[in-house]
Design an enzyme around this catalytic site. Structure first.
Site, PDB file in Angstrom:
ATOM      1  N   TYR A   9       0.807  -1.224   0.000  1.00  0.00           N
ATOM      2  CA  TYR A   9       0.000   0.000   0.000  1.00  0.00           C
ATOM      3  C   TYR A   9       0.843   1.279   0.000  1.00  0.00           C
ATOM      4  CZ  TYR A   9      -4.221  -2.710   0.690  1.00  0.00           C
ATOM      5  OH  TYR A   9      -5.271  -3.574   0.508  1.00  0.00           O
ATOM      6  N   ILE A  10       2.057   1.220   0.501  1.00  0.00           N
ATOM      7  CA  ILE A  10       2.895   2.416   0.532  1.00  0.00           C
ATOM      8  C   ILE A  10       4.007   2.329  -0.507  1.00  0.00           C
ATOM      9  CG2 ILE A  10       4.461   3.815   1.978  1.00  0.00           C
ATOM     10  CD1 ILE A  10       1.427   3.905   2.760  1.00  0.00           C
ATOM     11  N   ASP A  29       9.733  -7.227  -4.686  1.00  0.00           N
ATOM     12  CA  ASP A  29       8.849  -7.823  -3.685  1.00  0.00           C
ATOM     13  C   ASP A  29       9.025  -9.326  -3.765  1.00  0.00           C
ATOM     14  OD1 ASP A  29       6.018  -6.604  -2.195  1.00  0.00           O
ATOM     15  OD2 ASP A  29       6.365  -8.775  -2.257  1.00  0.00           O
ATOM     16  N   ARG A 149       3.293   9.382   5.333  1.00  0.00           N
ATOM     17  CA  ARG A 149       2.189  10.063   6.027  1.00  0.00           C
ATOM     18  C   ARG A 149       0.898  10.032   5.219  1.00  0.00           C
ATOM     19  NH1 ARG A 149       4.872  15.691   8.141  1.00  0.00           N
ATOM     20  NH2 ARG A 149       5.287  15.024  10.264  1.00  0.00           N
ATOM     21  N   LYS A 201       6.617   9.816  13.913  1.00  0.00           N
ATOM     22  CA  LYS A 201       5.610   9.059  13.152  1.00  0.00           C
ATOM     23  C   LYS A 201       4.618   8.351  14.083  1.00  0.00           C
ATOM     24  CE  LYS A 201       3.383   6.571  10.291  1.00  0.00           C
ATOM     25  NZ  LYS A 201       2.544   7.006   9.205  1.00  0.00           N
ATOM     26  N   ARG A 208      -4.080  10.605  16.671  1.00  0.00           N
ATOM     27  CA  ARG A 208      -5.376  10.384  15.995  1.00  0.00           C
ATOM     28  C   ARG A 208      -6.184   9.317  16.732  1.00  0.00           C
ATOM     29  NH1 ARG A 208      -7.752  12.280  11.440  1.00  0.00           N
ATOM     30  NH2 ARG A 208      -8.945  10.852  10.122  1.00  0.00           N
ATOM     31  N   ARG A 241     -10.122  26.259  19.930  1.00  0.00           N
ATOM     32  CA  ARG A 241      -9.030  25.327  20.237  1.00  0.00           C
ATOM     33  C   ARG A 241      -9.529  23.899  20.475  1.00  0.00           C
ATOM     34  NH1 ARG A 241      -7.876  30.109  21.802  1.00  0.00           N
ATOM     35  NH2 ARG A 241      -9.100  29.975  23.720  1.00  0.00           N
ATOM     36  N   GLY A 252      -9.976   0.757  12.263  1.00  0.00           N
ATOM     37  CA  GLY A 252      -9.355  -0.335  11.519  1.00  0.00           C
ATOM     38  C   GLY A 252      -8.176   0.133  10.698  1.00  0.00           C
ATOM     39  N   CYS A 255      -2.612   0.852  10.428  1.00  0.00           N
ATOM     40  CA  CYS A 255      -1.723   1.845  11.048  1.00  0.00           C
ATOM     41  C   CYS A 255      -2.207   2.255  12.419  1.00  0.00           C
ATOM     42  CB  CYS A 255      -1.644   3.074  10.152  1.00  0.00           C
ATOM     43  SG  CYS A 255      -1.244   2.628   8.468  1.00  0.00           S
ATOM     44  N   TYR A 314     -12.212  -0.971   6.052  1.00  0.00           N
ATOM     45  CA  TYR A 314     -11.983  -0.307   7.343  1.00  0.00           C
ATOM     46  C   TYR A 314     -12.405   1.153   7.315  1.00  0.00           C
ATOM     47  CZ  TYR A 314      -7.633   2.226   6.164  1.00  0.00           C
ATOM     48  OH  TYR A 314      -6.706   3.089   5.650  1.00  0.00           O
TER      49      TYR A 314
HETATM   50  N1  SAJ Z   1     -11.937   6.915  12.106  1.00  0.00           N
HETATM   51  C1  SAJ Z   1     -12.975   7.205  12.990  1.00  0.00           C
HETATM   52  N2  SAJ Z   1     -13.260   8.511  13.244  1.00  0.00           N
HETATM   53  C2  SAJ Z   1     -12.579   9.530  12.660  1.00  0.00           C
HETATM   54  C3  SAJ Z   1     -11.526   9.233  11.768  1.00  0.00           C
HETATM   55  C4  SAJ Z   1     -11.222   7.909  11.510  1.00  0.00           C
HETATM   56  O1  SAJ Z   1     -13.619   6.302  13.548  1.00  0.00           O
HETATM   57  O2  SAJ Z   1     -12.925  10.699  12.919  1.00  0.00           O
HETATM   58  C5  SAJ Z   1     -11.583   5.503  11.821  1.00  0.00           C
HETATM   59  C6  SAJ Z   1     -11.685   5.141  10.330  1.00  0.00           C
HETATM   60  O3  SAJ Z   1     -12.991   4.807   9.988  1.00  0.00           O
HETATM   61  C7  SAJ Z   1     -10.722   3.973  10.241  1.00  0.00           C
HETATM   62  C8  SAJ Z   1      -9.645   4.314  11.261  1.00  0.00           C
HETATM   63  O4  SAJ Z   1     -10.210   5.307  12.106  1.00  0.00           O
HETATM   64  O5  SAJ Z   1     -11.335   2.760  10.635  1.00  0.00           O
HETATM   65  C9  SAJ Z   1      -8.349   4.828  10.661  1.00  0.00           C
HETATM   66  O6  SAJ Z   1      -8.626   5.660   9.544  1.00  0.00           O
HETATM   67  P1  SAJ Z   1      -7.897   7.050   9.279  1.00  0.00           P
HETATM   68  O7  SAJ Z   1      -8.504   7.628   8.077  1.00  0.00           O
HETATM   69  O8  SAJ Z   1      -7.883   7.865  10.513  1.00  0.00           O
HETATM   70  O9  SAJ Z   1      -6.376   6.642   9.069  1.00  0.00           O
HETATM   71  P2  SAJ Z   1      -5.566   5.596   8.116  1.00  0.00           P
HETATM   72  O10 SAJ Z   1      -5.227   4.412   8.957  1.00  0.00           O
HETATM   73  O11 SAJ Z   1      -6.255   5.354   6.843  1.00  0.00           O
HETATM   74  O12 SAJ Z   1      -4.244   6.461   7.858  1.00  0.00           O
HETATM   75  C10 SAJ Z   1      -3.473   6.922   8.978  1.00  0.00           C
HETATM   76  C11 SAJ Z   1      -3.146   8.405   8.753  1.00  0.00           C
HETATM   77  N3  SAJ Z   1      -2.589   8.989   9.969  1.00  0.00           N
HETATM   78  C12 SAJ Z   1      -3.065  10.143  10.498  1.00  0.00           C
HETATM   79  O13 SAJ Z   1      -4.003  10.742  10.036  1.00  0.00           O
HETATM   80  C13 SAJ Z   1      -2.364  10.671  11.693  1.00  0.00           C
HETATM   81  C14 SAJ Z   1      -2.178   8.532   7.581  1.00  0.00           C
HETATM   82  O14 SAJ Z   1      -1.769   9.868   7.420  1.00  0.00           O
HETATM   83  C15 SAJ Z   1      -0.948   7.649   7.829  1.00  0.00           C
HETATM   84  O15 SAJ Z   1      -0.041   7.729   6.734  1.00  0.00           O
HETATM   85  C16 SAJ Z   1      -1.427   6.222   7.948  1.00  0.00           C
HETATM   86  O16 SAJ Z   1      -2.302   6.155   9.081  1.00  0.00           O
HETATM   87  C17 SAJ Z   1      -0.225   5.320   8.137  1.00  0.00           C
HETATM   88  O17 SAJ Z   1       0.103   4.586   7.197  1.00  0.00           O
HETATM   89  O18 SAJ Z   1       0.424   5.383   9.181  1.00  0.00           O
END
Ligand code: SAJ
Length: 407
Positions: A9-10, A29, A149, A201, A208, A241, A252, A255, A314
């Site tokens: 994926y990355i 790979d 990121r 990182k 989050r 704020r 899910g 990450c 997810y």
């Molecule tokens: N989710 C919620 N509520 C929210 C936001 C997300 O329940 O308000 C859930 C989503 O539905 C999902 C999970 O959280 O199941 C994660 O989704 P996401 O969109 O927050 O993040 P990822 O895992 O797709 O990507 C994250 C990102 N990190 C941050 O935003 C800090 C991305 O920038 C990173 O590159 C990625 O992890 C990674 O590879 O580390």
């Protein structure tokens, strides 16, 4: 020459981006099926803009192989799960990738770890491997860490525009790697130490996770109080704020549910908030199931086969099902012997991966009375009218109709 090791994926979007911007790059790979797929003009996952980028990179001669090839720069982008018991990072894939490139790397090559790793991983796991091999770090090979990121669903835009961090042992190497990423990245690239980059990182994804856990906990408190959590969050966020994220059926992906554990594993006595947040988010699929049965009771639905789960991935508009809340709910139901009877549909998942999976929205909706919206895919947002007459439990807050159950 740059060699990207790990084309998931990355790694895949990264090699395509480098190739499309004229960097001489090959991809490696060990999964020969994946390499074949990529060499035969097909992509391994869906992502907006990836197809066009792939075509451009191929025109620039980017190719994929299972061999480890001689290069000046390696970008290692392989999975880093956590160890189930200790919660510490499982660095075995990264270590094995480094071991594989050492016999072929050019003198003075830079090995850049792009995978997310816990603070100290390069010191603990990578440096000893290189020394064992008889190479001198800083002369024969150099080390750097360039954590990604990008967010699935908006990868191409974020690859081009996000700021980045590069950790290196010395500034010259940091600048060299910065130049490579600058071939496509228009964001600010900060060069720092490897330890600081590793920590940053993990801190970002943990932030989050904690914020989402707060929203999820608020959802549970508000439900008890008969309050609308979305209204509370919307009003609270008017404060200059405050910026609370959205509650949902769980967290899910590969990450956010993993990286915070690295900190818990390494600093168990210092991570009370981080651990509690993880536990809150991990408990959400079970909580949603308890709410589903409340709704079933309230609406007089006795047969679980009249319940439909909308969404398997997810999150919205990706085809990635890793660690998805829906899969967690289905496996929990299976333990209670009713898993195979719930109906499931996801427009992004073409293969049959769970029992009772539908591939047509209308047929799916016709087969159920209660629709549990678990993923806010664009498709359902554009087809709200099709939900008319259904009982709806919306865990993503996309339905504004009367009578809809929310978190
Ligand atoms: N989710 C919620 N509520 C929210 C936001 C997300 O329940 O308000 C859930 C989503 O539905 C999902 C999970 O959280 O199941 C994660 O989704 P996401 O969109 O927050 O993040 P990822 O895992 O797709 O990507 C994250 C990102 N990190 C941050 O935003 C800090 C991305 O920038 C990173 O590159 C990625 O992890 C990674 O590879 O580390």
């Amino acid at each position: 020459m740059v060699n990207v090791v790990g084309l998931g994926y990355i790694g895949l979007p990264t090699i395509l981006m480098l190739g499309a911007h004229g960097v001489e790059v090959t991809g490696t790979d060990y999964n020969s099926e994946l390499v074949d797929t990529l060499n035969h003009g097909r992509l391994s996952f869906k992502e907006e803009g990836l197809e066009a980028l792939y075509q451009e990179a191929r025109e620039h001669g980017v190719s994929f192989t299972t061999e480890y090839v001689e290069a000046d720069v390696y970008i290692i982008s392989v999975p880093t799960p956590y160890e189930e018991i200790t919660k510490k990072v499982d660095a075995s894939y990264v270590v094995s990738a480094v071991r594989s490139v050492l016999p072929v790397c050019a003198k003075g090559a830079v090995i850049v770890i792009e995978s997310t790793i816990s603070p100290g991983t390069i010191d603990t796991y990578i440096r000893p491997v290189i020394r064992e091999y008889g190479l001198v770090i800083g002369e024969d090979v150099h080390l750097a860490h360039a954590p990604e990121r990008i967010i699935p669903g908006n990868m191409i835009h974020e690859l081009l525009n996000n700021d980045r961090t590069i950790g290196a042992d010395d500034l010259i190497i940091g600048e060299k790697i910065k130049n490579i990423y600058s071939s496509f990245c228009q964001g600010t690239i900060t060069v720092t130490s490897i330890r600081a980059a590793e920590m940053t990182k993990v801190v970002e994804n943990t932030f989050r996770d904690i914020n989402i856990a707060y929203a999820n906990e608020l959802a549970r408190i508000c439900h008890e109080q008969n309050l609308d959590v979305y209204e509370i969050i919307r009003i609270a966020n008017q404060h200059p704020r405050v910026n609370i994220l959205s509650p949902g059926p769980g967290v899910g992906g590969h990450c956010i549910p993993i990286d915070p554990w690295f900190l818990v594993g390494d600093f168990p006595s210092l991570t009370h908030v981080i651990k509690a947040a993880r536990e809150v988010n991990d408990s959400m699929p079970e909580y949603v199931l308890s709410r589903v049965s409340e709704v079933m009771n309230e609406c007089g639905i006795e047969d679980i086969s009249r319940v439909g789960f909308y969404g398997l991935t997810y999150k919205a508009d990706v085809d990635d099902v890793r660690d998805s809340p829906t899969l967690q709910m289905l496996s929990s139901l299976k333990r209670h012997l009713c898993g195979n009877r719930v109906k499931v549909y996801d427009p992004m998942v073409e293969k049959d991966i769970v029992p009772n999976q539908y591939h047509d929205l209308d047929i799916f909706l016709n087969a159920v009375d209660l629709v549990v919206i678990l993923v806010d895919h664009r498709e359902i947002k554009e087809n709200m009218n099709k939900l008319e007459g259904k009982i709806i439990f919306d865990t993503r807050h996309i339905c504004s109709m009367e009578g809809v159950y929310h978190l």
